[in-house]
Design an enzyme around this catalytic site. Structure first.
Site, short mmCIF file in Angstrom:
data_model
loop_
_atom_site.label_atom_id
_atom_site.label_comp_id
_atom_site.label_asym_id
_atom_site.label_seq_id
_atom_site.Cartn_x
_atom_site.Cartn_y
_atom_site.Cartn_z
N GLU A 109 0.95 -1.39 0.22
CA GLU A 109 -0.19 0.13 0.12
C GLU A 109 0.88 1.44 -0.17
OE1 GLU A 109 -3.49 -1.98 2.41
OE2 GLU A 109 -2.21 -0.63 3.38
N CYS B 60 -0.92 6.08 9.54
CA CYS B 60 0.36 5.58 10.21
C CYS B 60 0.29 4.29 10.64
CB CYS B 60 1.44 5.90 11.14
SG CYS B 60 1.97 7.47 10.78
N1 SAH Z 1 9.59 0.83 10.51
C1 SAH Z 1 9.87 1.79 9.95
C2 SAH Z 1 9.70 2.66 8.88
C3 SAH Z 1 7.38 2.61 9.07
S1 SAH Z 1 6.58 4.29 10.10
C4 SAH Z 1 9.23 2.56 11.68
O1 SAH Z 1 9.20 1.87 12.51
O2 SAH Z 1 9.85 3.87 11.89
C5 SAH Z 1 5.56 3.82 10.23
C6 SAH Z 1 5.53 4.85 11.23
O3 SAH Z 1 4.48 4.36 11.78
C7 SAH Z 1 6.11 4.24 12.27
O4 SAH Z 1 6.14 5.34 13.60
C8 SAH Z 1 5.41 3.14 13.33
O5 SAH Z 1 5.39 3.43 14.71
C9 SAH Z 1 4.27 4.12 13.25
N2 SAH Z 1 2.84 3.71 13.08
C10 SAH Z 1 2.79 1.78 13.74
N3 SAH Z 1 1.49 2.07 13.71
C11 SAH Z 1 0.88 2.59 13.88
C12 SAH Z 1 -0.36 2.64 15.32
N4 SAH Z 1 -1.13 2.02 15.01
N5 SAH Z 1 -0.71 4.37 14.99
C13 SAH Z 1 0.38 5.18 14.80
N6 SAH Z 1 1.63 4.99 14.21
C14 SAH Z 1 1.41 4.22 14.24
#
Ligand code: SAH
Length: 359
Positions: free
Chosen positions: A84, A352
């Site tokens: 996605e 996110c």
């Molecule tokens: N793997 C990398 C790139 C992905 S970024 C990383 O984790 O940084 C995706 C972002 O969304 C990250 O900051 C992650 O922690 C956040 N994220 C993951 N699940 C989420 C959720 N349920 N609600 C809000 N943010 C979330």
């Protein structure tokens, strides 16, 4: 766009070298959706290229949020895997693209839909760049129409134009576990003869992988760096983010300190607020302590993120608006740069952590 393939065709057709530049400009900068639209190249060459597709994948579906300010595309890769990618408008006529770098993610963060779905494979640089290209075409016109399209918004981004301003590697996957391809994609995105994004308009987000930030520092220090911190104590971070077992908070700090020494650039610490898990005053104090233990703590900027629900039997609950403001104020009062990030796209599961490559 498969540049090697295009180069080969140009060679076979005995075309001069500058043709590639013309094609790159039309595809990467003008956002054309078919090679037949390139008016600057000879007709005969156009008819040869016409048989080729610009994008390496098919877009199966585009979901547009109710307010029309974000859209999520479900992409089917040539091997059938699905990813996605998301388009978001932080301001009127300004667009950001959130791209994936892996099919799934091996990091298994407990609160993230991508991490829970597991890991399939790395994306190629072409597949990474094509996500940005797709949205560029989509904003430009209707011919980038996907196979099926559910658009219940009154206003859709499609054909709306505007400026595609930012690219964030915050979709599916962990960039430093696919560094070679991510690096190659960064080169194309930032190349003035490629997609021509300013490096400052590109952000990479990581959970923290041993040696990852170091690679960025060596190979491409000019892009923005964000770290998904979320917890400022190892016990809690270990529990919800298994990657912490390989790179503890102390080790992460060492990597960041080295980054600061060389780049002297601001780093964003992403912090999702989970009710009763990491949002108390004690948690804010711990975070403050962690940040203040850095030599250059003023270069750290905390981004507070709303938790976006990933499934109905969720054990995580988003902190209240009141608690979020309290948490932010505590940090601000203690001279820590901190902002609350506006979440877009939650109604299309495009926010996110909600990307899982499913319908
Ligand atoms: N793997 C990398 C790139 C992905 S970024 C990383 O984790 O940084 C995706 C972002 O969304 C990250 O900051 C992650 O922690 C956040 N994220 C993951 N699940 C989420 C959720 N349920 N609600 C809000 N943010 C979330």
């Amino acid at each position: 766009m498969n540049i090697q393939k295009i180069e080969q065709i140009l060679k076979d057709q005995k075309q001069p070298k500058f043709r590639l530049g013309q094609i790159k400009k039309a595809v990467y900068q003008d956002g054309i959706s078919s090679f037949s639209e390139i008016s600057t190249i000879p007709k005969e060459l156009r008819s040869v290229l016409e048989k080729e597709k610009i994008l390496s994948f098919e877009v199966e579906k585009v979901l547009v949020s109710k307010d029309g300010n974000s859209a999520k595309a479900l992409v089917k890769l040539s091997d059938g895997n699905k990813i996605e990618t998301v388009l978001i408008s932080p301001k009127v006529d300004i667009w950001s693209v959130c791209i994936s770098c892996q099919v799934g993610c091996p990091m298994s963060c407990a609160f993230c839909a991508t991490g829970q779905a597991g890991f399939k494979r790395n994306l190629t640089a072409e597949e990474i760049v094509d996500q940005v290209l797709f949205w560029k075409q989509y904003l430009k016109n209707d011919s980038a129409r996907p196979l099926s399209c559910r658009e219940y918004a009154t206003s859709s981004p499609k054909g709306r134009g505007g400026i595609l301003n930012n690219v964030v590697y915050m979709g599916m996957g962990e960039p430093f576990l696919n560094w070679e391809e991510v690096l190659e994609s960064l080169k194309i995105l930032s190349d003035p003869k490629g997609m021509a994004f300013g490096s400052r308009s590109i952000s990479i987000s990581t959970v923290g992988i041993p040696g990852g930030i170091e690679k960025l520092t060596e190979d491409f220090p000019q892009v923005n760096l964000a770290v998904s911190l979320h917890f400022s104590q190892d016990e809690k971070r270990d529990e919800f983010m298994p990657a912490n077992k390989n790179l503890s908070l102390e080790k992460l700090k060492i990597e960041l300190e080295k980054y600061f020494q060389i780049s002297n650039r601001k780093v964003f610490l992403e912090y999702i607020l989970f009710s009763k898990i990491n949002d108390s005053e004690k948690d804010a104090k711990n975070l403050l302590k962690y940040i203040n233990s850095f030599k250059k703590s003023q270069l750290l900027h905390v981004n507070l993120i709303r938790y976006n629900s990933t499934d109905s039997k969720d054990k995580f609950i988003s902190s209240s608006a009141e608690q979020t403001v309290k948490f932010r104020n505590y940090l601000l009062e203690n001279k820590i740069n901190c902002t609350i990030r506006r979440s877009l796209g939650a109604d299309i599961e495009g926010a996110c952590g909600q990307l899982a490559g499913k319908k």
